[in-house]
Scaffold this active site. Structure first.
Site, PDB file in Angstrom:
ATOM      1  N   LYS A  85       1.041  -1.239  -0.098  1.00  0.00           N
ATOM      2  CA  LYS A  85      -0.151   0.003   0.148  1.00  0.00           C
ATOM      3  C   LYS A  85       0.890   1.173   0.103  1.00  0.00           C
ATOM      4  O   LYS A  85       1.691   1.359   0.835  1.00  0.00           O
ATOM      5  CB  LYS A  85      -0.867   0.037   1.220  1.00  0.00           C
ATOM      6  CG  LYS A  85      -1.675   1.148   1.317  1.00  0.00           C
ATOM      7  CD  LYS A  85      -2.483   1.270   2.880  1.00  0.00           C
ATOM      8  CE  LYS A  85      -3.052   2.652   3.223  1.00  0.00           C
ATOM      9  NZ  LYS A  85      -3.949   2.529   4.241  1.00  0.00           N
TER      10      LYS A  85
ATOM     11  N   ASP B 207      -2.510  10.284   3.497  1.00  0.00           N
ATOM     12  CA  ASP B 207      -3.845   9.767   3.781  1.00  0.00           C
ATOM     13  C   ASP B 207      -4.683  10.670   4.709  1.00  0.00           C
ATOM     14  O   ASP B 207      -4.512  10.630   5.976  1.00  0.00           O
ATOM     15  CB  ASP B 207      -3.945   8.585   4.224  1.00  0.00           C
ATOM     16  CG  ASP B 207      -5.521   7.836   4.593  1.00  0.00           C
ATOM     17  OD1 ASP B 207      -6.174   8.696   4.166  1.00  0.00           O
ATOM     18  OD2 ASP B 207      -5.422   6.899   5.310  1.00  0.00           O
TER      19      ASP B 207
ATOM     20  N   LYS C 132      -9.874  12.788   8.653  1.00  0.00           N
ATOM     21  CA  LYS C 132      -9.067  12.243   9.864  1.00  0.00           C
ATOM     22  C   LYS C 132      -9.132  13.720  10.840  1.00  0.00           C
ATOM     23  O   LYS C 132      -9.207  14.661  10.327  1.00  0.00           O
ATOM     24  CB  LYS C 132      -7.823  11.904   9.506  1.00  0.00           C
ATOM     25  CG  LYS C 132      -7.615  10.458   8.882  1.00  0.00           C
ATOM     26  CD  LYS C 132      -6.268   9.938   9.059  1.00  0.00           C
ATOM     27  CE  LYS C 132      -6.300   8.937   8.329  1.00  0.00           C
ATOM     28  NZ  LYS C 132      -6.912   7.726   9.145  1.00  0.00           N
TER      29      LYS C 132
ATOM     30  N   ASP D 194     -12.259   7.040   4.335  1.00  0.00           N
ATOM     31  CA  ASP D 194     -10.960   6.741   4.984  1.00  0.00           C
ATOM     32  C   ASP D 194     -10.396   5.349   4.927  1.00  0.00           C
ATOM     33  O   ASP D 194      -9.245   5.014   5.296  1.00  0.00           O
ATOM     34  CB  ASP D 194     -10.862   7.155   6.357  1.00  0.00           C
ATOM     35  CG  ASP D 194      -9.654   7.519   7.154  1.00  0.00           C
ATOM     36  OD1 ASP D 194      -8.513   7.639   6.487  1.00  0.00           O
ATOM     37  OD2 ASP D 194      -9.681   7.697   8.377  1.00  0.00           O
TER      38      ASP D 194
ATOM     39  N   GLU E 153      -9.247   3.626   2.408  1.00  0.00           N
ATOM     40  CA  GLU E 153      -8.960   3.738   1.058  1.00  0.00           C
ATOM     41  C   GLU E 153      -7.949   2.799   0.717  1.00  0.00           C
ATOM     42  O   GLU E 153      -7.576   2.195  -0.420  1.00  0.00           O
ATOM     43  CB  GLU E 153      -8.430   5.029   0.878  1.00  0.00           C
ATOM     44  CG  GLU E 153      -6.858   5.349   1.195  1.00  0.00           C
ATOM     45  CD  GLU E 153      -6.557   5.258   2.740  1.00  0.00           C
ATOM     46  OE1 GLU E 153      -7.441   5.343   3.504  1.00  0.00           O
ATOM     47  OE2 GLU E 153      -5.448   4.844   2.961  1.00  0.00           O
TER      48      GLU E 153
ATOM     49  N   ARG F 105      -7.493  -0.468   1.365  1.00  0.00           N
ATOM     50  CA  ARG F 105      -8.061  -1.756   0.753  1.00  0.00           C
ATOM     51  C   ARG F 105      -8.414  -1.624  -0.548  1.00  0.00           C
ATOM     52  O   ARG F 105      -8.854  -2.582  -1.412  1.00  0.00           O
ATOM     53  CB  ARG F 105      -9.411  -2.137   1.556  1.00  0.00           C
ATOM     54  CG  ARG F 105     -10.448  -1.368   2.071  1.00  0.00           C
ATOM     55  CD  ARG F 105     -11.174  -1.721   3.269  1.00  0.00           C
ATOM     56  NE  ARG F 105     -10.755  -1.271   4.488  1.00  0.00           N
ATOM     57  CZ  ARG F 105     -11.089  -1.253   5.700  1.00  0.00           C
ATOM     58  NH1 ARG F 105     -12.327  -1.819   5.732  1.00  0.00           N
ATOM     59  NH2 ARG F 105     -10.667  -0.604   6.615  1.00  0.00           N
TER      60      ARG F 105
HETATM   61  N1  BES Z   1      -4.148   4.644   6.876  1.00  0.00           N
HETATM   62  C1  BES Z   1      -5.069   4.341   7.931  1.00  0.00           C
HETATM   63  C2  BES Z   1      -4.743   3.249   8.852  1.00  0.00           C
HETATM   64  C3  BES Z   1      -3.840   3.835   9.915  1.00  0.00           C
HETATM   65  C4  BES Z   1      -3.980   4.487  11.013  1.00  0.00           C
HETATM   66  C5  BES Z   1      -2.107   3.666   9.744  1.00  0.00           C
HETATM   67  C6  BES Z   1      -3.317   4.729  11.981  1.00  0.00           C
HETATM   68  C7  BES Z   1      -1.288   4.125  10.808  1.00  0.00           C
HETATM   69  C8  BES Z   1      -1.664   4.608  12.045  1.00  0.00           C
HETATM   70  C9  BES Z   1      -6.462   3.794   7.066  1.00  0.00           C
HETATM   71  O1  BES Z   1      -6.342   4.111   5.872  1.00  0.00           O
HETATM   72  C10 BES Z   1      -7.538   4.182   7.925  1.00  0.00           C
HETATM   73  O2  BES Z   1      -7.559   5.393   7.883  1.00  0.00           O
HETATM   74  N2  BES Z   1      -8.164   3.162   8.117  1.00  0.00           N
HETATM   75  C11 BES Z   1      -9.363   3.514   9.070  1.00  0.00           C
HETATM   76  C12 BES Z   1     -10.518   2.689   8.422  1.00  0.00           C
HETATM   77  C13 BES Z   1     -12.051   2.783   9.126  1.00  0.00           C
HETATM   78  C14 BES Z   1     -12.261   3.952   8.511  1.00  0.00           C
HETATM   79  C15 BES Z   1     -12.608   1.680   8.930  1.00  0.00           C
HETATM   80  C16 BES Z   1      -9.107   3.250  10.465  1.00  0.00           C
HETATM   81  O3  BES Z   1      -8.222   2.435  10.857  1.00  0.00           O
HETATM   82  O4  BES Z   1      -9.555   4.062  11.137  1.00  0.00           O
HETATM   83 ZN    ZN Z   2      -4.394   4.640   4.857  1.00  0.00          ZN
HETATM   84 ZN    ZN Z   3      -7.257   6.125   5.512  1.00  0.00          ZN
END
Ligand code: BES
Ligand code: ZN
Ligand code: ZN
Length: 494
Positions: free
Chosen positions: A253, A258, A265, A335, A337, A339
C-alpha cells in the site's frame, strides 16, 4: 562507519571498549579487564561488573595508558537463550550505552560459543539502532560511531555474514528514510523515482499511469486518487533471474498521504499519515535486498501509489465503484482507502503473474494497534503453511507477527445493500479482520496469500530495541529471512 571483524582487536586504538559476556562465564570479564588494567584492576571496577543478566549495562570511564576510555560491560544472560534476534537487540542496547561521540569502538565477547555468527549479529544491532534522520536539521547533532573493531574467533564467517546483513540493513534504512520524508517531498512522482532507482540493480520497473489503469478498469484505486492533484501509479518491479521457479509477489500500500478524504481524519496525528506508504517502501526495500544478493528467484513487487485528498473531485461516501475484478464496491468511508487501492493492485498482480504466493504489506487499520499494540504486526492468511514459514522468520529476526482470524463469520459485516460489498464493517468491532476479509475478496483461491497489517509497527513514538523513535522499517528483515529460507529449501528440491 568502518566495521571490521578481527581475531585480535586493537584495544589501543579504541575510545570505547565493549565487553559483551554471558552470565555463565564471569571470569571472561575479569580476563578482559586484565588486558586493560594489567593485574591492578581497581576494586571499584570489579564491583561494577554486575551479574551479567541479559541487557544489563554497566559503564565507567577510565584512563588506560594515558588515553581516556569508556568501558561498557553488557550482560548477555544465559548462553542457551541467545539467537540472532536476541543478540541483535543486545547490539541496540549497546548503542544506547555508548556516550562517547565519534567513537572508535572495540568489542570483546564470549557470546559466540553457541552462536558462531554472534559478532555480526551484535554489530548489526548497533548499526540498526544508530539510524537517525537529520536531513532537515541545519545542525547535525546526533552521536555517531566512527568505527567498530569486533574481536571474534570466526572472523571470516562473521565478515561474510555481515556483508549480507549490511545490504539488508541499508534497505531497512531506505525504508525508514522514505517513511520519514514528508509528503510534500515524497509525493507519488518521487516515490516512482525511488522505485526507478532499482533499475540499476537489474530490476525491471514498469509503470501503469492513470490512463493505463483506467483502461484496465482499476476504478477502486482511481476513485481514491480522484481527490488529489497528484498523479497515481501502479508500479511493477520484476526481479526474474530464474523464471523456471514459480512467481512470488510482494504487494504494498503506497498512500503518500492519507487525509481520510471527505471522511477527514482528525488533525491530531494526521501528520503521521505521510507514513501511509510504508507498505510500498517495504516492497522497494525487499526488492533492493534480493537483487543485491543476486538470489536466483522469480519475484515481482507491485505497489499502488496514490494520495488520498479532499477536493471537489474527491469521491464521496456512498459512491459505488466497479473494481478491476468486476466486483462492485460501495464506498462507505473514504478513509478506508488502502483496501480499495489494494483490491485492484492485488487483482492486477494475480492476473498478470499467477503467483503461487502473494504477501502484502499495508498500514491498513488503526484497529490493529488496539488489538496488538506496537509489538506485533497482524498476520492474516489463507495458508497454514505460509504462516508457519513467516512465523519462523518473524521469530528469527525479532519482527514479530501474530496470526489473526480470517474467518468467514465476519463476512456479513461488509455486505452492502446496493453493491457486492462495502469498504468498511458495520462498526461491530474487528476492524482489522473485516479489512483483511475485504482484501480476500480479491484473492484467487489457488494463491497462498498473507496480508500483514503494519499500521502499528511502522512507527513508534517510543525507543525500540533496534530503532529510535520514529520509523522502524519493519518487514524488510522479515521477508529477507523468509525468502532466503524459501529459496534455500527450493534449491534442495523441497
Ligand atoms: N492509513 C489508515 C490506517 C492507519 C491508522 C495507519 C493509524 C497508521 C496509523 C487507514 O487508511 C485508515 O484510515 N483506516 C481506517 C479504517 C476505518 C475508516 C474503517 C481506520 O483505521 O480508522
Ligand atoms: Zn490509509
Ligand atoms: Zn485511511
Amino acid at each position: 562507519m568502518e566495521i571490521v571483524f578481527s581475531k585480535l582487536a586493537d584495544l589501543n586504538a579504541a575510545d570505547v571498549v565493549v565487553i559483551a559476556a554471558c552470565e555463565d562465564d564471569k571470569s571472561f570479564v575479569g580476563s578482559k579487564l586484565k588486558l586493560l588494567f594489567g593485574d591492578d584492576i581497581p576494586n571499584c571496577v570489579l564491583n561494577i561488573c554486575g551479574d551479567l543478566d541479559y541487557k544489563s549495562i554497566n559503564s565507567f570511564g577510565t584512563t588506560v595508558g594515558g588515553k581516556l576510555k569508556e568501558v561498557i560491560i553488557v550482560g548477555a544472560g544465559c548462553e542457551d537463550l541467545l539467537n540472532r534476534a536476541s543478540v541483535e537487540k543486545l547490539g541496540g542496547y549497546v548503542f544506547d550505552g555508548i556516550k562517547t561521540k565519534d567513537a572508535n569502538v572495540c568489542i570483546l565477547n564470549n557470546i559466540e560459543s553457541s552462536e558462531l555468527q554472534a559478532a555480526s549479529y551484535l554489530v548489526s544491532g548497533i548499526v540498526l539502532k544508530s539510524w537517525v534522520f537529520e536531513k532537515y536539521k541545519t545542525k547535525k547533532t546526533s552521536p555517531k560511531i566512527k568505527s567498530i573493531d569486533c574481536q571474534t574467533n570466526y572472523a571470516d564467517l562473521n565478515q561474510s555474514t555481515f556483508v549480507r546483513m549490511k545490504t539488508v540493513n541499508e534497505s531497512v534504512f531506505l525504508v525508514r528514510d522514505l517513511v520519514t520524508e514528508p509528503a510534500n517531498i515524497l509525493d507519488p512522482d518521487q516515490l516512482l523515482n525511488e522505485a526507478m532507482q532499482l533499475k540499476k540493480f537489474g530490476i525491471k520497473v514498469t509503470v501503469l499511469d492513470e490512463g493505463r489503469m483506467k483502461k484496465l478498469g482499476m476504478n477502486a484505486l482511481l476513485g481514491v486518487a480522484s481527490g488529489s492533484d497528484k498523479p497515481a501509479y501502479t508500479i511493477v518491479m520484476e526481479y526474474q533471474t530464474d523464471t523456471s521457479k514459480e512467481a512470488l509477489a510482494i504487494v504494498g500500500k503506497g498512500l503518500t498521504f492519507d487525509s481520510g478524504g471527505i471522511c477527514l481524519k482528525p488533525a491530531n496525528k494526521m501528520c503521521e499519515m505521510k507514513g501511509d506508504m510504508t507498505g510500498a517502501a517495504v516492497v522497494i526495500g525487499i526488492m533492493r535486498t534480493i537483487a543485491l544478493q543476486a538470489v536466483k528467484a522469480n519475484i515481482v513487487g507491485v505497489i499502488g501509489v496514490v494520495e488520498n485528498m479532499i477536493s471537489g473531485k474527491a469521491q464521496r461516501p456512498g459512491d459505488v465503484v466497479v473494481s478491476m475484478s468486476g466486483k462492485t464496491i460501495e464506498i462507505d468511508n473514504t478513509d478506508a482507502e488502502g483496501r480499495l487501492v489494494l483490491a485492484d493492485v492485488l487483482w492486477y498482480t494475480q492476473k498478470k503473474y499467477q503467483p503461487k504466493i502473494v504477501i502484502d504489506f499495508a498500514t491498513l487499520t488503526g484497529a490493529i494497534q488496539v488489538a496488538l499494540g506496537h509489538e506485533f504486526a497482524g498476520l492474516f492468511s489463507n495458508s497454514d503453511e505460509l504462516c508457519d514459514e513467516l512465523m519462523k522468520s518473524a521469530e528469527n529476526v525479532g519482527e514479530k507477527l501474530w496470526r489473526m482470524p480470517l474467518h468467514p463469520s465476519y463476512d456479513e459485516d461488509i455486505k452492502s445493500d446496493i453493491a457486492d460489498i462495502k469498504n468498511v464493517g458495520s462498526g461491530r468491532g474487528a476492524g482489522s479482520i473485516t479489512a483483511a476479509l475485504f482484501l480476500k475478496q480479491f484473492i484467487n483461491k489457488e494463491a497462498q496469500w498473507a496480508h500483514i497489517d503494519i499500521a502499528a509497527t511502522e512507527l513508534d513514538s517510543k525507543n525500540r530495541a533496534l530503532s529510535q523513535k520514529g520509523a522502524t522499517g519493519f518487514g524488510v528483515r522479515l521477508i529477507d529471512d523468509f525468502l532466503t529460507r524459501y529459496y534455500a529449501n527450493h534449491e534442495k528440491g523441497d
